[in-house]
Design a protein around this motif. Structure first.
Motif, PDB file in Angstrom:
ATOM      1  N   ARG A  13       9.620   2.482 -68.402  1.00 22.80           N
ATOM      2  CA  ARG A  13       8.361   2.432 -69.387  1.00 22.80           C
ATOM      3  C   ARG A  13       8.684   2.808 -70.779  1.00 22.80           C
ATOM      4  NH1 ARG A  13       4.575   3.109 -66.058  1.00 22.80           N
ATOM      5  NH2 ARG A  13       3.825   0.751 -66.123  1.00 22.80           N
ATOM      6  N   PRO A  14       9.211   4.178 -71.038  1.00 26.12           N
ATOM      7  CA  PRO A  14       9.480   4.630 -72.186  1.00 26.12           C
ATOM      8  C   PRO A  14      10.329   3.848 -73.221  1.00 26.12           C
ATOM      9  CG  PRO A  14       9.693   6.433 -70.638  1.00 26.12           C
ATOM     10  CD  PRO A  14       9.785   5.304 -70.003  1.00 26.12           C
ATOM     11  N   ALA A  15      11.235   3.280 -72.728  1.00 21.56           N
ATOM     12  CA  ALA A  15      12.163   2.275 -73.373  1.00 21.56           C
ATOM     13  C   ALA A  15      11.150   0.959 -73.980  1.00 21.56           C
ATOM     14  CB  ALA A  15      13.327   1.813 -72.816  1.00 21.56           C
ATOM     15  N   VAL A  16      10.449   0.513 -73.125  1.00 20.56           N
ATOM     16  CA  VAL A  16       9.548  -0.520 -73.451  1.00 20.56           C
ATOM     17  C   VAL A  16       8.660  -0.331 -74.444  1.00 20.56           C
ATOM     18  CG1 VAL A  16       8.074  -2.325 -72.358  1.00 20.56           C
ATOM     19  CG2 VAL A  16      10.138  -1.699 -71.203  1.00 20.56           C
ATOM     20  N   VAL A  17       7.851   1.119 -74.087  1.00 20.53           N
ATOM     21  CA  VAL A  17       6.701   1.549 -75.015  1.00 20.53           C
ATOM     22  C   VAL A  17       7.407   1.679 -76.485  1.00 20.53           C
ATOM     23  CG1 VAL A  17       5.489   3.554 -75.406  1.00 20.53           C
ATOM     24  CG2 VAL A  17       5.267   2.416 -73.020  1.00 20.53           C
ATOM     25  N   ALA A  18       8.559   2.060 -76.721  1.00 22.06           N
ATOM     26  CA  ALA A  18       9.372   2.323 -77.836  1.00 22.06           C
ATOM     27  C   ALA A  18       9.478   1.195 -78.624  1.00 22.06           C
ATOM     28  CB  ALA A  18      10.683   3.062 -77.666  1.00 22.06           C
ATOM     29  N   GLU A  19       9.429   0.159 -77.961  1.00 29.11           N
ATOM     30  CA  GLU A  19       9.589  -1.196 -78.746  1.00 29.11           C
ATOM     31  C   GLU A  19       8.112  -1.854 -78.958  1.00 29.11           C
ATOM     32  OE1 GLU A  19      12.272  -2.496 -79.660  1.00 29.11           O
ATOM     33  OE2 GLU A  19      13.473  -0.884 -79.103  1.00 29.11           O
ATOM     34  N   GLY A  20       7.151  -1.116 -78.518  1.00 28.54           N
ATOM     35  CA  GLY A  20       5.852  -1.736 -78.773  1.00 28.54           C
ATOM     36  C   GLY A  20       5.164  -2.404 -77.713  1.00 28.54           C
ATOM     37  N   GLY A  21       5.603  -2.421 -76.589  1.00 27.15           N
ATOM     38  CA  GLY A  21       5.104  -2.878 -75.242  1.00 27.15           C
ATOM     39  C   GLY A  21       4.771  -2.102 -74.025  1.00 27.15           C
ATOM     40  N   ASP A  22       4.548  -2.571 -73.015  1.00 32.33           N
ATOM     41  CA  ASP A  22       4.131  -1.694 -71.859  1.00 32.33           C
ATOM     42  C   ASP A  22       4.560  -2.878 -70.666  1.00 32.33           C
ATOM     43  OD1 ASP A  22       3.712   0.339 -70.326  1.00 32.33           O
ATOM     44  OD2 ASP A  22       1.605   0.509 -70.688  1.00 32.33           O
ATOM     45  N   LEU A  23       4.457  -2.196 -69.355  1.00 33.19           N
ATOM     46  CA  LEU A  23       4.320  -3.015 -68.455  1.00 33.19           C
ATOM     47  C   LEU A  23       3.546  -2.492 -67.153  1.00 33.19           C
ATOM     48  CD1 LEU A  23       6.672  -1.220 -66.362  1.00 33.19           C
ATOM     49  CD2 LEU A  23       8.090  -2.358 -68.292  1.00 33.19           C
ATOM     50  N   ARG A  24       3.347  -3.460 -66.364  1.00 32.29           N
ATOM     51  CA  ARG A  24       2.413  -3.095 -65.258  1.00 32.29           C
ATOM     52  C   ARG A  24       3.038  -4.025 -63.945  1.00 32.29           C
ATOM     53  NH1 ARG A  24      -1.861  -6.327 -63.794  1.00 32.29           N
ATOM     54  NH2 ARG A  24      -2.437  -7.756 -65.280  1.00 32.29           N
ATOM     55  N   LEU A  25       2.640  -3.436 -62.809  1.00 32.77           N
ATOM     56  CA  LEU A  25       3.059  -3.823 -61.485  1.00 32.77           C
ATOM     57  C   LEU A  25       1.745  -4.830 -61.281  1.00 32.77           C
ATOM     58  CD1 LEU A  25       4.569  -4.033 -58.852  1.00 32.77           C
ATOM     59  CD2 LEU A  25       3.091  -2.030 -57.943  1.00 32.77           C
ATOM     60  N   VAL A  26       2.039  -6.066 -61.016  1.00 29.11           N
ATOM     61  CA  VAL A  26       0.896  -7.100 -60.493  1.00 29.11           C
ATOM     62  C   VAL A  26       0.905  -7.213 -58.975  1.00 29.11           C
ATOM     63  CG1 VAL A  26       0.339  -9.438 -60.792  1.00 29.11           C
ATOM     64  CG2 VAL A  26       1.100  -8.300 -62.921  1.00 29.11           C
ATOM     65  N   GLU A  27       2.064  -7.448 -58.524  1.00 24.54           N
ATOM     66  CA  GLU A  27       1.927  -7.564 -57.231  1.00 24.54           C
ATOM     67  C   GLU A  27       3.340  -7.421 -56.275  1.00 24.54           C
ATOM     68  OE1 GLU A  27       0.392 -11.521 -54.583  1.00 24.54           O
ATOM     69  OE2 GLU A  27       1.722 -11.806 -56.422  1.00 24.54           O
ATOM     70  N   ILE A  28       3.107  -6.985 -55.071  1.00 34.55           N
ATOM     71  CA  ILE A  28       4.130  -6.942 -54.287  1.00 34.55           C
ATOM     72  C   ILE A  28       4.115  -8.012 -53.102  1.00 34.55           C
ATOM     73  CG2 ILE A  28       5.805  -5.290 -52.817  1.00 34.55           C
ATOM     74  CD1 ILE A  28       4.433  -2.824 -54.275  1.00 34.55           C
ATOM     75  N   GLY A  29       5.027  -8.896 -52.845  1.00 31.99           N
ATOM     76  CA  GLY A  29       4.816  -9.766 -52.244  1.00 31.99           C
ATOM     77  C   GLY A  29       5.323  -9.346 -50.670  1.00 31.99           C
ATOM     78  N   ALA A  30       5.015 -10.028 -49.494  1.00 26.17           N
ATOM     79  CA  ALA A  30       5.401  -9.560 -48.294  1.00 26.17           C
ATOM     80  C   ALA A  30       6.922 -10.083 -48.051  1.00 26.17           C
ATOM     81  CB  ALA A  30       4.532 -10.389 -47.250  1.00 26.17           C
ATOM     82  N   ASP A  31       7.270 -10.771 -49.011  1.00 22.89           N
ATOM     83  CA  ASP A  31       8.734 -11.290 -48.851  1.00 22.89           C
ATOM     84  C   ASP A  31       9.858 -10.403 -49.921  1.00 22.89           C
ATOM     85  OD1 ASP A  31       7.908 -11.943 -51.407  1.00 22.89           O
ATOM     86  OD2 ASP A  31       8.775 -13.893 -51.205  1.00 22.89           O
ATOM     87  N   GLY A  32       9.083  -9.338 -50.326  1.00 26.01           N
ATOM     88  CA  GLY A  32       9.912  -8.410 -51.049  1.00 26.01           C
ATOM     89  C   GLY A  32       9.902  -8.791 -52.545  1.00 26.01           C
ATOM     90  N   THR A  33       9.106  -9.647 -52.927  1.00 28.53           N
ATOM     91  CA  THR A  33       8.944 -10.284 -54.424  1.00 28.53           C
ATOM     92  C   THR A  33       8.187  -9.316 -55.206  1.00 28.53           C
ATOM     93  OG1 THR A  33       9.305 -12.611 -53.816  1.00 28.53           O
ATOM     94  CG2 THR A  33       8.599 -12.089 -55.869  1.00 28.53           C
ATOM     95  N   VAL A  34       8.598  -8.865 -56.283  1.00 25.14           N
ATOM     96  CA  VAL A  34       7.850  -7.910 -57.042  1.00 25.14           C
ATOM     97  C   VAL A  34       7.485  -8.602 -58.544  1.00 25.14           C
ATOM     98  CG1 VAL A  34       7.815  -5.889 -58.254  1.00 25.14           C
ATOM     99  CG2 VAL A  34       8.783  -5.907 -56.265  1.00 25.14           C
TER     100      VAL A  34
END
Length: 73
Positions: A13-34
């Protein structure tokens, strides 16, 4: 598993925030998809794919090798 995924996102996150953005976890699928959503400037930047692949996906697969796919929306 969710706690470990959040740890990885918090580490990136700190590297992404430094570029003016952010990220968030939306979902963790049963098959291991994030699913991760990039917001702020990263939500519209042409380099988002590179940030996703080189920072988020690499860190996730390094720390959590059992994940199937990391999807960015």
């Amino acid at each position: 598993m969710k706690e470990k995924i959040v740890e990885v996102l918090d580490a990136v996150r700190p590297a992404v925030v430094a570029e003016g953005g952010d990220l968030r976890l939306v979902e963790i699928g049963a098959d291991g998809t994030v699913t991760v959503k990039m917001t702020g400037l990263c939500g519209t930047c042409h380099a988002t794919l590179w940030t996703h692949r080189l920072r988020i996906e690499r860190a996730m697969k390094e720390k959590l090798p059992g994940l199937a796919v990391i999807v960015q929306i």
